[in-house]
Design an enzyme around this catalytic site. Structure first.
Site, PDB file in Angstrom:
ATOM      1  N   HIS A 199     -20.659 -26.657 -39.519  1.00 30.92           N
ATOM      2  CA  HIS A 199     -21.849 -27.080 -39.742  1.00 30.92           C
ATOM      3  C   HIS A 199     -22.420 -26.204 -40.605  1.00 30.92           C
ATOM      4  O   HIS A 199     -22.279 -24.883 -40.634  1.00 30.92           O
ATOM      5  CB  HIS A 199     -22.766 -27.003 -38.413  1.00 30.92           C
ATOM      6  N   ASP A 215     -20.683 -34.162 -33.466  1.00 29.79           N
ATOM      7  CA  ASP A 215     -19.785 -35.161 -33.216  1.00 29.79           C
ATOM      8  C   ASP A 215     -18.093 -34.897 -32.721  1.00 29.79           C
ATOM      9  O   ASP A 215     -17.574 -35.696 -32.585  1.00 29.79           O
ATOM     10  CB  ASP A 215     -19.134 -35.352 -34.771  1.00 29.79           C
TER      11      ASP A 215
HETATM   12  C1  SDX Z   1     -23.243 -33.936 -38.872  1.00 29.86           C
HETATM   13  O1  SDX Z   1     -26.773 -31.274 -41.627  1.00 29.86           O
HETATM   14  C2  SDX Z   1     -26.793 -32.050 -40.406  1.00 29.86           C
HETATM   15  O2  SDX Z   1     -27.396 -31.268 -39.519  1.00 29.86           O
HETATM   16  C3  SDX Z   1     -25.869 -32.698 -40.223  1.00 29.86           C
HETATM   17  C4  SDX Z   1     -25.600 -33.100 -38.630  1.00 29.86           C
HETATM   18  C5  SDX Z   1     -27.021 -33.951 -38.152  1.00 29.86           C
HETATM   19  O3  SDX Z   1     -27.323 -34.174 -37.060  1.00 29.86           O
HETATM   20  O4  SDX Z   1     -27.806 -34.650 -39.107  1.00 29.86           O
HETATM   21  O5  SDX Z   1     -25.657 -32.257 -37.894  1.00 29.86           O
HETATM   22  C6  SDX Z   1     -24.587 -34.071 -38.434  1.00 29.86           C
HETATM   23  O6  SDX Z   1     -22.867 -34.122 -40.149  1.00 29.86           O
HETATM   24  C7  SDX Z   1     -22.597 -32.753 -38.310  1.00 29.86           C
HETATM   25  C8  SDX Z   1     -21.311 -32.175 -39.409  1.00 29.86           C
HETATM   26  C9  SDX Z   1     -20.232 -33.295 -39.184  1.00 29.86           C
HETATM   27  N1  SDX Z   1     -19.073 -33.094 -40.134  1.00 29.86           N
HETATM   28  C10 SDX Z   1     -17.916 -32.635 -39.784  1.00 29.86           C
HETATM   29  O7  SDX Z   1     -17.558 -32.410 -38.267  1.00 29.86           O
HETATM   30  C11 SDX Z   1     -16.791 -32.638 -40.664  1.00 29.86           C
HETATM   31  C12 SDX Z   1     -16.092 -31.361 -40.600  1.00 29.86           C
HETATM   32  N2  SDX Z   1     -16.808 -30.115 -41.199  1.00 29.86           N
HETATM   33  C13 SDX Z   1     -16.823 -29.901 -42.350  1.00 29.86           C
HETATM   34  O8  SDX Z   1     -16.564 -30.636 -43.278  1.00 29.86           O
HETATM   35  C14 SDX Z   1     -18.074 -28.807 -42.775  1.00 29.86           C
HETATM   36  O9  SDX Z   1     -18.212 -27.920 -41.740  1.00 29.86           O
HETATM   37  C15 SDX Z   1     -19.409 -29.457 -43.108  1.00 29.86           C
HETATM   38  C16 SDX Z   1     -19.434 -30.404 -44.082  1.00 29.86           C
HETATM   39  C17 SDX Z   1     -20.086 -29.867 -41.696  1.00 29.86           C
HETATM   40  C18 SDX Z   1     -20.224 -28.258 -43.428  1.00 29.86           C
HETATM   41  O10 SDX Z   1     -19.892 -27.747 -44.911  1.00 29.86           O
HETATM   42  P1  SDX Z   1     -20.358 -26.455 -45.540  1.00 29.86           P
HETATM   43  O11 SDX Z   1     -21.778 -26.068 -44.685  1.00 29.86           O
HETATM   44  O12 SDX Z   1     -20.572 -26.967 -46.808  1.00 29.86           O
HETATM   45  O13 SDX Z   1     -19.494 -25.508 -45.236  1.00 29.86           O
HETATM   46  P2  SDX Z   1     -18.087 -25.261 -46.382  1.00 29.86           P
HETATM   47  O14 SDX Z   1     -17.454 -26.686 -46.564  1.00 29.86           O
HETATM   48  O15 SDX Z   1     -18.701 -24.358 -47.338  1.00 29.86           O
HETATM   49  O16 SDX Z   1     -17.373 -24.387 -45.388  1.00 29.86           O
HETATM   50  C19 SDX Z   1     -17.280 -23.180 -45.248  1.00 29.86           C
HETATM   51  C20 SDX Z   1     -15.952 -22.611 -44.985  1.00 29.86           C
HETATM   52  C21 SDX Z   1     -14.857 -23.241 -45.980  1.00 29.86           C
HETATM   53  O17 SDX Z   1     -13.682 -22.209 -46.016  1.00 29.86           O
HETATM   54  P3  SDX Z   1     -13.902 -21.063 -47.593  1.00 29.86           P
HETATM   55  O18 SDX Z   1     -13.861 -21.992 -48.674  1.00 29.86           O
HETATM   56  O19 SDX Z   1     -15.270 -20.315 -47.170  1.00 29.86           O
HETATM   57  O20 SDX Z   1     -12.496 -20.338 -47.307  1.00 29.86           O
HETATM   58  O21 SDX Z   1     -15.486 -22.948 -43.944  1.00 29.86           O
HETATM   59  C22 SDX Z   1     -14.316 -24.027 -43.806  1.00 29.86           C
HETATM   60  C23 SDX Z   1     -14.322 -24.361 -45.313  1.00 29.86           C
HETATM   61  O22 SDX Z   1     -13.036 -24.533 -45.835  1.00 29.86           O
HETATM   62  N3  SDX Z   1     -14.488 -25.081 -43.149  1.00 29.86           N
HETATM   63  C24 SDX Z   1     -13.614 -25.554 -42.130  1.00 29.86           C
HETATM   64  C25 SDX Z   1     -14.348 -26.727 -41.502  1.00 29.86           C
HETATM   65  N4  SDX Z   1     -15.537 -26.630 -42.105  1.00 29.86           N
HETATM   66  C26 SDX Z   1     -15.658 -25.771 -42.824  1.00 29.86           C
HETATM   67  N5  SDX Z   1     -12.366 -25.340 -42.159  1.00 29.86           N
HETATM   68  C27 SDX Z   1     -11.579 -26.193 -41.389  1.00 29.86           C
HETATM   69  N6  SDX Z   1     -12.183 -27.093 -40.615  1.00 29.86           N
HETATM   70  C28 SDX Z   1     -13.617 -27.450 -40.805  1.00 29.86           C
HETATM   71  N7  SDX Z   1     -14.167 -28.532 -39.894  1.00 29.86           N
END
Ligand code: SDX
Length: 431
Positions: free
Chosen positions: A308, A366
């Site tokens: 998140h 989720d």
């Molecule tokens: C919702 O914003 C909100 O409040 C949203 C929400 C709401 O109520 O409105 O809470 C609802 O959208 C919840 C999130 C649902 N999405 C997912 O579950 C999809 C999987 N999660 C990700 O794609 C990700 O965690 C996000 C999109 C939710 C957040 O992404 P960020 O904050 O942009 O973080 P990032 O992509 O920069 O990741 C940071 C690091 C990265 O690694 P590095 O590049 O630093 O090495 O963490 C890793 C990412 O690769 N990472 C993950 C991961 N999520 C982040 N690695 C594996 N699996 C994951 N799920």
């Protein structure tokens, strides 16, 4: 926001600029950069808005480190246990919990707006039966502005209020219609003697051949899911609604834009993607393979329902959802649910793995919601429409707060331009 007597000093090429610092009720201070471009001829750069407060708001507060979520100051855990969705709608819209009389009046108004204009039934016929219900919802919600002309004037507080009531009331009806259309069953009209969640379940699962007796426990679980999804500060879809609203677009068009944004798998579409991922993993034995893929930089696979932007601790909604999953499956007598077993084991393994621990990746809202919704009988394609109908009150509350702000300006970000500098046109023969 509270003005402080503190400033942040920015030095650019030997020149200093003092930027005011404001303090919120709770949370990080903000540096006011509104005059930075005019004073220093520079932009700030923050794609993804990881360090940017786009507005001031009094509706929802999240402390990502503590895993805290407050709706108008009330912790989500207390509301999930003691309140109900329509009371939370009143709270988000008006800022305080309603008296019994206010609740009766609010509930009565919502109940009497649950039907949609009969002409709207024809919209659905233009869609293929196998359209994703989110596609239908974007279209039909946007079309509401073609029907409800008496609640389009955003400058009239009464019309803003009516638009809010209409959206809260009609989104479940439209979501249920999208579902019925997708399975080739006739639409079921709302029933005024049912509570909000029961009405939605009945519109989804009743058929003309036999009625659907709503289980109070499933209705309570549905109501709780709606409460948990109601609002969440300035997430991507809420920011979309605010940006659309800042141009003066009507509220129905703004909510349709929010639905479109929510659909993405990185946002509200994650609940569908998460259940599909859990099904693809299939068994506990295959979890290590997917954990490895999630950690592999060369593999675009991510654990859906994990991570998140704000929560760097447990998402408090995921905890409540996990308890609900156990309750609902128990009620339905589903004890050997392999998907839930995979989800719990995946959570356990991930939370012991240094990759997830170091990146502070926890289950989000989720991760468990799909397991409950599937157990209730919903197909995965209905998971995000349920998120959308629940989040409508958050979108419309944030929209109402923004439109009511006399300092409202149209949102218009700038950019870091990396294209070509000005150059002259060259005729094709000399290229
Ligand atoms: C919702 O914003 C909100 O409040 C949203 C929400 C709401 O109520 O409105 O809470 C609802 O959208 C919840 C999130 C649902 N999405 C997912 O579950 C999809 C999987 N999660 C990700 O794609 C990700 O965690 C996000 C999109 C939710 C957040 O992404 P960020 O904050 O942009 O973080 P990032 O992509 O920069 O990741 C940071 C690091 C990265 O690694 P590095 O590049 O630093 O090495 O963490 C890793 C990412 O690769 N990472 C993950 C991961 N999520 C982040 N690695 C594996 N699996 C994951 N799920």
């Amino acid at each position: 926001m509270a003005e402080t007597n503190r400033t942040a000093t920015l030095n650019i090429d030997g020149k200093s600029y003092d930027l005011p610092i404001f303090s919120p009720t709770v949370g990080p201070d903000v540096i006011d950069i509104r005059k930075l471009y005019s004073d220093a001829d520079v932009f700030t750069y923050d794609p993804g808005f990881t360090s940017t407060a786009a507005c001031e708001s009094a509706i929802t507060f999240i402390d990502g480190d503590k895993g805290q979520l407050l709706y108008r100051g009330y912790p989500i855990e207390q509301l999930a246990e003691k309140s109900h969705f329509l009371e939370v709608c009143y709270l988000l819209l008006n800022g305080s919990l309603p008296t019994a009389a206010q609740m009766d009046n609010f509930e009565g108004r919502v109940t009497r707006h649950t039907m949609v204009h009969e002409q709207m039934h024809y919209f659905f016929r233009g869609f293929r039966r196998d359209s994703h219900p989110m596609a239908t919802m974007v279209g039909v919600v946007g079309a509401m502005s073609a029907f409800y002309h008496d609640s389009l004037d955003i400058n009239d507080p009464w019309q803003r209020e009516v638009a809010a009531i209409r959206m809260i009331a009609k989104l479940p009806t439209i979501a249920a219609m999208a579902y019925k259309y997708s399975i080739g069953q006739p639409f079921v009209y709302p029933q005024n003697d049912l509570d909000y969640a029961s009405n939605f379940l009945r519109m989804c699962f009743a058929v003309p051949a036999e009625d659907y007796k709503v289980s109070p426990v499933l209705a309570k679980a549905m109501d709780r899911i709606m409460m948990l999804h109601a609002d969440h500060e300035q997430n991507a879809s809420t920011s979309t609604v605010r940006l659309a609203g800042s141009s003066g677009a009507n509220p129905f068009a703004c909510v349709a834009a929010g639905i479109a944004c929510l659909w993405g798998p990185a946002h509200g579409g994650a609940n569908q993607a998460c259940l599909e991922m859990l099904r693809e993993i299939g068994t506990v034995e295959r979890i290590p393979e997917y954990i490895a893929r999630a950690k592999d930089k060369n593999d675009p696979f991510r654990l859906m329902g994990f991570g998140h932007r704000v929560y760097k601790n447990f998402d408090p909604r995921a905890k409540v959802m996990k308890e609900s999953a156990d309750e609902v499956l128990d009620l339905l007598g589903i004890h050997d649910n392999e998907t839930l077993r995979v989800a719990k084991e995946l959570e356990r393994i991930a939370l012991e793995d240094d990759y997830f621990v170091s990146k502070k990746l926890y289950p989000n809202v989720d991760f468990y919601s799909g397991i409950i919704l599937e157990a209730m009988g919903f197909p995965t394609a209905m998971f995000t429409p349920i998120f959308a109908l629940s989040r409508t009150v958050g979108w419309i509350s944030q929209w109402k707060e923004m439109i009511g702000d006399p300092a409202l300006k149209i949102g218009r970000p700038r950019q870091l331009y990396i294209g070509e500098a000005a150059r002259d046109y060259t005729p094709v023969e000399s290229r």
